[in-house]
Design a protein around this motif. Sequence first.
Motif, mmCIF file in Angstrom:
data_model
loop_
_atom_site.group_PDB
_atom_site.id
_atom_site.type_symbol
_atom_site.label_atom_id
_atom_site.label_comp_id
_atom_site.label_asym_id
_atom_site.label_seq_id
_atom_site.Cartn_x
_atom_site.Cartn_y
_atom_site.Cartn_z
ATOM 1 N N PHE A 191 9.589 6.346 -7.644
ATOM 2 C CA PHE A 191 8.493 6.687 -6.733
ATOM 3 C C PHE A 191 8.461 8.206 -6.579
ATOM 4 C CE2 PHE A 191 9.612 2.349 -5.584
ATOM 5 C CZ PHE A 191 8.368 1.738 -5.567
ATOM 6 N N VAL A 192 7.256 8.758 -6.600
ATOM 7 C CA VAL A 192 7.108 10.213 -6.544
ATOM 8 C C VAL A 192 5.996 10.585 -5.562
ATOM 9 C CG1 VAL A 192 6.685 12.312 -7.896
ATOM 10 C CG2 VAL A 192 7.772 10.346 -8.988
ATOM 11 N N MET A 193 6.247 11.655 -4.801
ATOM 12 C CA MET A 193 5.235 12.260 -3.918
ATOM 13 C C MET A 193 5.077 13.690 -4.369
ATOM 14 S SD MET A 193 6.158 11.803 0.086
ATOM 15 C CE MET A 193 6.646 10.164 0.593
ATOM 16 N N ASN A 209 12.212 9.634 -5.815
ATOM 17 C CA ASN A 209 13.078 8.554 -5.310
ATOM 18 C C ASN A 209 13.451 7.640 -6.478
ATOM 19 O OD1 ASN A 209 12.528 5.782 -2.947
ATOM 20 N ND2 ASN A 209 14.427 6.828 -3.479
ATOM 21 N N TRP A 210 14.736 7.700 -6.850
ATOM 22 C CA TRP A 210 15.267 6.937 -7.983
ATOM 23 C C TRP A 210 16.664 6.467 -7.605
ATOM 24 C CZ3 TRP A 210 14.323 4.437 -12.276
ATOM 25 C CH2 TRP A 210 15.352 4.209 -13.197
ATOM 26 N N SER A 211 17.161 5.408 -8.241
ATOM 27 C CA SER A 211 18.456 4.847 -7.852
ATOM 28 C C SER A 211 19.505 4.991 -8.949
ATOM 29 C CB SER A 211 18.312 3.349 -7.532
ATOM 30 O OG SER A 211 17.362 3.163 -6.510
ATOM 31 N N ALA A 383 1.672 4.895 2.113
ATOM 32 C CA ALA A 383 3.039 4.892 1.567
ATOM 33 C C ALA A 383 4.010 4.601 2.702
ATOM 34 C CB ALA A 383 3.368 6.237 0.933
ATOM 35 N N GLU A 384 5.179 4.098 2.346
ATOM 36 C CA GLU A 384 6.211 3.795 3.344
ATOM 37 C C GLU A 384 7.538 4.433 2.937
ATOM 38 O OE1 GLU A 384 5.062 -0.220 2.320
ATOM 39 O OE2 GLU A 384 5.558 -0.813 4.374
ATOM 40 N N ILE A 385 8.326 4.769 3.960
ATOM 41 C CA ILE A 385 9.687 5.257 3.738
ATOM 42 C C ILE A 385 10.613 4.428 4.620
ATOM 43 C CG2 ILE A 385 11.269 7.217 3.964
ATOM 44 C CD1 ILE A 385 8.747 9.059 3.838
ATOM 45 N N TYR A 426 3.547 2.121 -2.529
ATOM 46 C CA TYR A 426 4.500 3.229 -2.657
ATOM 47 C C TYR A 426 5.622 3.046 -1.627
ATOM 48 C CZ TYR A 426 0.666 4.748 -5.466
ATOM 49 O OH TYR A 426 -0.327 4.781 -6.419
ATOM 50 N N GLN A 427 6.734 2.502 -2.093
ATOM 51 C CA GLN A 427 7.823 2.053 -1.208
ATOM 52 C C GLN A 427 9.056 2.931 -1.431
ATOM 53 O OE1 GLN A 427 8.205 -2.011 -2.543
ATOM 54 N NE2 GLN A 427 6.283 -2.637 -1.571
ATOM 55 N N PHE A 428 9.152 4.000 -0.668
ATOM 56 C CA PHE A 428 10.277 4.927 -0.814
ATOM 57 C C PHE A 428 11.457 4.385 -0.015
ATOM 58 C CE2 PHE A 428 6.500 7.256 -1.819
ATOM 59 C CZ PHE A 428 6.882 8.146 -2.819
ATOM 60 N N ILE A 429 12.575 4.176 -0.707
ATOM 61 C CA ILE A 429 13.789 3.686 -0.050
ATOM 62 C C ILE A 429 14.834 4.791 -0.144
ATOM 63 C CG2 ILE A 429 15.646 1.977 -0.156
ATOM 64 C CD1 ILE A 429 13.574 -0.012 -1.263
#
Length: 486
Positions: A191-193, A209-211, A383-385, A426-429
């Motif tokens: 996910f990118v902003m 946002n990457w894991s 989008a969510e964080i 867009y689901q930023f974790i």
Amino acid sequence: MSGIFKCALRAAILFWLPHLAWAQEQLRAGVAKTVVTPDVHKNKVYLAGFGHNRIATGVHDNLYARCLALAAGGQILVLCSVDVIGLFYDDVLKIREQMKVQAPEVSHLIVASTHVHEGPDTLGLWGPDPLHTGMDENYLDSLDSQIVSTAVRASHSMQAARLELSRDDHPLLGMLQSVDRPPIVKDPYLFVMRLTSVDAGLPIAVLVNWSGHPETLGGENTEITADYPHWLCQYVENHLGGTAIFFNGSIGKVSTLGNQVALLDRDTGQIAEDHTWRKAELVGTTVGQLVERVLKSSETAAVDSILMRKSTLFAPLENDHFRVAEAAGIFSRRKPLYTDGKVDSSTIPKELTGTGVTRLATGHDLQTEVDYIELRSSERVAAEIVTIPGELYPELTNGGITRYPGADYPDAAFEPILRGHLKSRYQFIFGLGNDELGYLIPKAEWDNQPPWLLGRPQRWYGEINSAGPDVSGVVLRGLVELIEQR
Ligand SMILES: [Zn+2]
């Protein structure tokens, strides 16, 4: 009703309402970064993440605190990412206290760690031996202050901004993640902003946002490095401009190590090997290239309000290693235990196999926090964080919790699946968001007693670095409550 559910109900829930129509304003964004590398020549720096007594001998590349400030609808949110193994909740609370003094206009501050395994021991667990801390309190105090000053600079530099959102969920992204404990579930979502100034059209920031565990260099390396996030941020800044900010995601059991992550080194014609600078570089650069690619199909979101909710939770501690460490002062009073919502520093002597009589902290719970943020555009959730106070097993993010023979709680209820409750594309974790409680493992897969899952002759790696089997349930139920609140 289970004890855990009662525990979650004890949570104190605070939330801010979304802005009212009259408060509408255009999105603004500001960014700042600060080098936070410790001086390895002035003090002994214990490196975190592998064995004890690994002492830094040099600096390969700098560690950073990076903060992005976003304002809309009368609210200011600051998101900070720091290249360390983890920061406890008490540090985040101290950072917020200082922020309140220096930038009272900021509504909320999130501090997450990238979880680098080649930086200073900010949790205390990797000192000279298991009973002596590896934490340098002076460094940690100055790190907290540097995070505050970076957050303040970001919030003071805000300007009118355009937001683009991107998501890459191509199945091949899973080839950049290695998982060797069943079930083999990954979180291969990028996910990118991107924030660009409205006036000059210049890049402000790219949030990625990457894991994946930043542990490519392994336990033999003694030079400080941010591992693959270093090359990722460098690639993004060189090719897209602005300041890159990396937030790690659902990283429980997700690694760059092992031959599941096979990246070709064009210089040698061979697959880059574990524990080499080249592999770390290839992982970071490859994710950077994916960021560049996915931004070509980004979506612009006219964010006009930010909804922010947070919940303070108490999660039961059931790991005697952490209780011994707490009693021995390993955490330097930066991770107190709680009983019935109050700090409890009591200890008792206890006979433990192999170590004889030792002292154990007896408090019941760890205090922590979960946050849920919506970036909204005309009442739509753009989008969510979410923040996760530890290292979430990806089956808790994406589904796939599995019952295996040998599990300690074979009939345990499944925890809610995070992405199943999120509302937007867009689901930023943010893993290690505001705290580090170790691995968050599904209770049905918990395996701290033999027989081991699937008849394995030795224990699986995981539980030893987890606060307990009920922590993931407390965290996920707490988050779902925030997500679904009306
Ligand atoms: Zn880890």
